[in-house]
Design a protein around this motif. Structure first.
Motif, short mmCIF file in Angstrom:
data_model
loop_
_atom_site.label_atom_id
_atom_site.label_comp_id
_atom_site.label_asym_id
_atom_site.label_seq_id
_atom_site.Cartn_x
_atom_site.Cartn_y
_atom_site.Cartn_z
N VAL A 55 -21.16 -16.98 -11.46
CA VAL A 55 -21.37 -15.41 -10.71
C VAL A 55 -20.19 -14.61 -11.09
O VAL A 55 -20.51 -13.43 -11.30
CB VAL A 55 -21.16 -15.84 -8.95
N VAL A 56 -18.87 -15.38 -11.21
CA VAL A 56 -17.67 -14.43 -11.69
C VAL A 56 -17.25 -14.63 -13.09
O VAL A 56 -17.24 -15.99 -13.17
CB VAL A 56 -16.50 -14.78 -10.50
N GLY A 57 -17.55 -13.79 -14.07
CA GLY A 57 -17.21 -13.96 -15.18
C GLY A 57 -15.86 -13.48 -15.54
O GLY A 57 -15.35 -12.49 -14.78
N LEU A 116 -24.32 -16.31 -29.00
CA LEU A 116 -25.06 -17.19 -28.39
C LEU A 116 -24.50 -18.34 -27.34
O LEU A 116 -25.05 -18.94 -26.94
CB LEU A 116 -25.81 -17.95 -29.56
N PHE A 117 -23.01 -18.60 -27.60
CA PHE A 117 -22.28 -19.25 -26.75
C PHE A 117 -22.67 -19.09 -25.20
O PHE A 117 -22.70 -19.74 -24.37
CB PHE A 117 -20.78 -19.29 -27.15
N ALA A 118 -23.00 -17.40 -24.85
CA ALA A 118 -23.17 -17.21 -23.85
C ALA A 118 -24.70 -17.16 -23.22
O ALA A 118 -24.95 -17.76 -22.11
CB ALA A 118 -22.76 -15.82 -23.63
N ARG A 119 -25.60 -17.19 -24.22
CA ARG A 119 -26.96 -17.20 -23.90
C ARG A 119 -27.76 -17.73 -25.16
O ARG A 119 -28.03 -17.08 -26.09
CB ARG A 119 -27.51 -16.08 -23.19
N ASP A 120 -27.72 -19.13 -25.37
CA ASP A 120 -28.46 -19.55 -26.63
C ASP A 120 -29.95 -19.22 -26.82
O ASP A 120 -30.40 -19.28 -28.15
CB ASP A 120 -28.34 -21.28 -26.70
N ALA A 146 -19.33 -8.31 -25.12
CA ALA A 146 -20.73 -8.44 -25.42
C ALA A 146 -21.20 -9.79 -24.87
O ALA A 146 -22.32 -10.00 -24.44
CB ALA A 146 -20.63 -8.22 -26.59
N ARG A 147 -20.07 -10.79 -25.10
CA ARG A 147 -20.84 -12.21 -24.50
C ARG A 147 -20.91 -12.11 -23.34
O ARG A 147 -21.65 -12.88 -22.57
CB ARG A 147 -19.62 -13.08 -25.06
N ALA A 164 -24.23 -12.93 -20.72
CA ALA A 164 -24.31 -13.98 -19.62
C ALA A 164 -24.69 -13.39 -18.40
O ALA A 164 -25.24 -14.43 -17.43
CB ALA A 164 -22.71 -14.65 -19.46
N ASP A 165 -24.62 -12.11 -18.29
CA ASP A 165 -25.22 -11.11 -17.01
C ASP A 165 -24.41 -11.64 -15.83
O ASP A 165 -24.91 -12.06 -14.84
CB ASP A 165 -26.54 -11.43 -16.89
#
Length: 566
Positions: free
Chosen positions: A426-428, A446-450, A498-499, A503-504
């Motif tokens: 939830v908290v990035g 892609l580490f954040a969303r593969d 961007a990463r 991950a949103d």
């Protein structure tokens, strides 16, 4: 607790390093069989050569000839099987050991590891963990193989010449005890120093490599290189002392091997004339030669025991160092998931802090205290304060790297009642010095969303103002270098943002994005970051000492100065 006694945590590491019995047993069985075959080969060969000198009929030698061939073949076959199965078991267990250690590290990282230097930490997690494979390969299995083989050999010699068997037993015991004592007195301290010295050397090398430009600019490189040379010399001397101990160990074993052979001759020769007595019954020449030469083969196998004692000291030190990476109980400042955690499903997210405080491990005073703020979807809050006010401490607490006092709620649920992994979904956090992997831009995103496509990656890069830059560098396959060495500080911050956007995160914390950016670019970077992160469902907490225009934020919070440094 003495250095010679493993701590409870080190014993846990040692248990994790020892392969399971069903993996370990085949290698042990093959090792014992190979060692027994080696002794049997020498005994059979000695009997065959001596008996052949008497020129009997070949019919009397046939079984011995077959035995020599069989023992030679089986010794090699079982030696190969022993190497194959024992190393397979050790390597399989090593994989589980590494996973087990990382499972222990993850709950306290990163704040709980701050007391260990990066180079030393790397040495502990790589070199010291690798040394732990010596527990089954160079300690447990050699001890069991040598012990079982020696016992069987003593029984065999006892059946031929009881006095020679007794002599062999005494010499084996003395060689094991004295060899270990002499080696320990000469090499134990060196073996305890080796692993810490390797860690110190790695720390110093890493410091010089990472700060080479600064050290060169301030003419401080030569003193650092001199200090590195002194550490290397200490490591060389410790290694040499350890080698001296191993050499003395081998000499002691060889001396008692000769003593056992002389003892067999002393008690066996009179028995050739029928005057051996009760402990030396009448013997034939070939039988005497077997009793005389077998101790040589036995001691070759038995020589593994003092070496195993030396390896044990090294393994024990490595186990303690690996165990010390993670404290036996997490510091009070490190959060620990409590039982009966609440499930997390709610979205959008409301974050509320009431009189929140947090501390770093080992600090006597709080790094931040009395923070009260509210973040709702769409909010963009600027958190300011002088250096040392606790801004980064607050960011670490919000992502649950540090525990907190006061209240920290997400949609009305206290954060400590939620799993830490749920909080971090939830908290990035975009850190002050974002970590970039030595890989391509694509892999760093892609580490954040593969599952993201190239089109999605390019779109998010465009949002943070990197579209033209990425195109100029050749696209998503362009590398960023180790820790982002090939990109500027501002570009690294944009890649990190961007990463985070991929991950949103419903709540995004951006910690000092302009810390490594020149003042001419700072304002533009802050504007671009806030505009890119702006979203109706996302709350943004910008931690920055750089002034931020009013039109970019919805609220401001200022932390007061504190006496202690961060």
């Amino acid at each position: 607790m003495s250095d010679r006694t493993p701590t409870p945590a080190a014993r846990d590491v040692l248990r994790l390093a020892q392969p399971r019995p069903r993996w370990f047993a085949p290698g042990l069985l093959a090792g014992v069989t190979s060692a027994v075959m080696a002794v049997a080969l020498l005994a059979c060969s000695a009997w065959l050569i001596t008996r052949a000198a008497e020129m009997p009929s070949l019919a009397y030698l046939g079984m011995a000839v077959v035995g020599v061939r069989a023992f030679a073949i089986f010794r090699s076959v079982f030696r190969y099987l022993e190497r194959l199965t024992s190393h397979d078991a050790a390597f399989r267990q090593l994989a589980e050991l590494r996973l087990g250690i990382f499972r222990r590290i993850v709950p306290v990282a990163p704040a709980g590891l701050a007391q260990t230097g990066r180079g030393d930490l790397l040495t502990r997690l790589v070199r010291d963990v690798d040394d732990l494979q010596d527990l089954p390969l160079r300690v447990v299995q050699p001890l069991l193989v040598a012990g079982i083989t020696a016992l069987l050999s003593v029984i065999g010699i006892w059946l031929i010449v009881p006095a020679a068997g007794l002599t062999l037993l005494v010499c084996l015991l003395l060689a094991g005890v004295l060899g270990t004592l002499f080696s320990g007195s000469l090499a134990a301290r060196a073996e305890r120093e080796l692993a810490p010295l390797r860690g110190t050397l790695a720390d110093e090398v890493l410091e010089i490599v990472e700060n080479l430009d600064v050290l060169t600019a301030f003419d401080a490189l030569k003193p650092r290189l001199a200090a590195l040379a002194r550490t290397d010399e200490r490591l060389r001397r410790a290694t040499l002392r350890r080698s001296v101990g191993v050499g003395v160990q081998s000499a002691v074993v060889a001396m008692f091997a000769g003593a056992a052979t002389l003892g067999a001759l002393y008690f066996g020769i009179p028995a050739l004339d029928g005057g051996g007595g009760l402990l030396s019954p009448d013997l034939l020449g070939p039988t005497l030669i077997v009793a005389v030469l077998v101790p040589l083969a036995v001691f070759e196998v038995f020589g593994m025991i003092p070496l195993a004692a030396s390896a044990w000291r090294q393994v024990r030190v490595s186990a303690r160092r690996v165990a010390e990476v993670v404290p036996a109980s997490p510091p009070a400042e490190i959060p620990v998931d409590v039982p009966n955690l609440r499930p997390w499903r709610a979205t959008p997210v409301m974050l509320e802090l009431t009189d929140l405080g947090a501390s770093w491990p080992g600090q006597t005073e709080q790094g931040v205290a009395g923070v009260t703020l509210r973040l709702a979807p769409g909010d963009r809050v600027h958190l300011a304060g002088p250096s040392g006010a606790g801004k980064t401490t607050l960011a670490q607490a919000l992502v649950r790297f540090l525990d907190y006092t006061g209240s920290y709620r997400l949609n009305g649920v206290e954060a400590r009642l939620l799993a830490q992994t749920d909080v971090r979904r939830v908290v990035g956090l975009c850190e002050q010095r974002p970590w970039l992997f030595d890989d391509s831009i694509r892999q760093n995103l892609l580490f954040a969303r593969d599952t993201a496509t190239d089109a999605e990656l390019l779109a998010v890069l465009a949002r943070v103002g990197l579209a033209e830059w990425v195109a100029a560098r050749g696209g998503l396959d362009a590398r960023v270098g180790e820790r982002g060495a090939l990109v500027s500080g501002g570009q690294a911050q944009r890649i990190a943002l961007a990463r985070a956007l991929l991950a949103d995160f419903p709540v995004l914390i951006v910690d000092e994005p302009t810390a490594n950016v020149d003042s001419a670019q700072a304002d533009a970077l802050v504007r671009d970051l806030l505009r890119a992160a702006a979203d109706a469902h996302r709350a943004v907490l910008l931690i920055s000492h750089t002034p931020v225009p009013d039109d970019l934020v919805t609220a401001r919070v200022t932390l007061p100065a504190r006496a202690q440094s961060m």
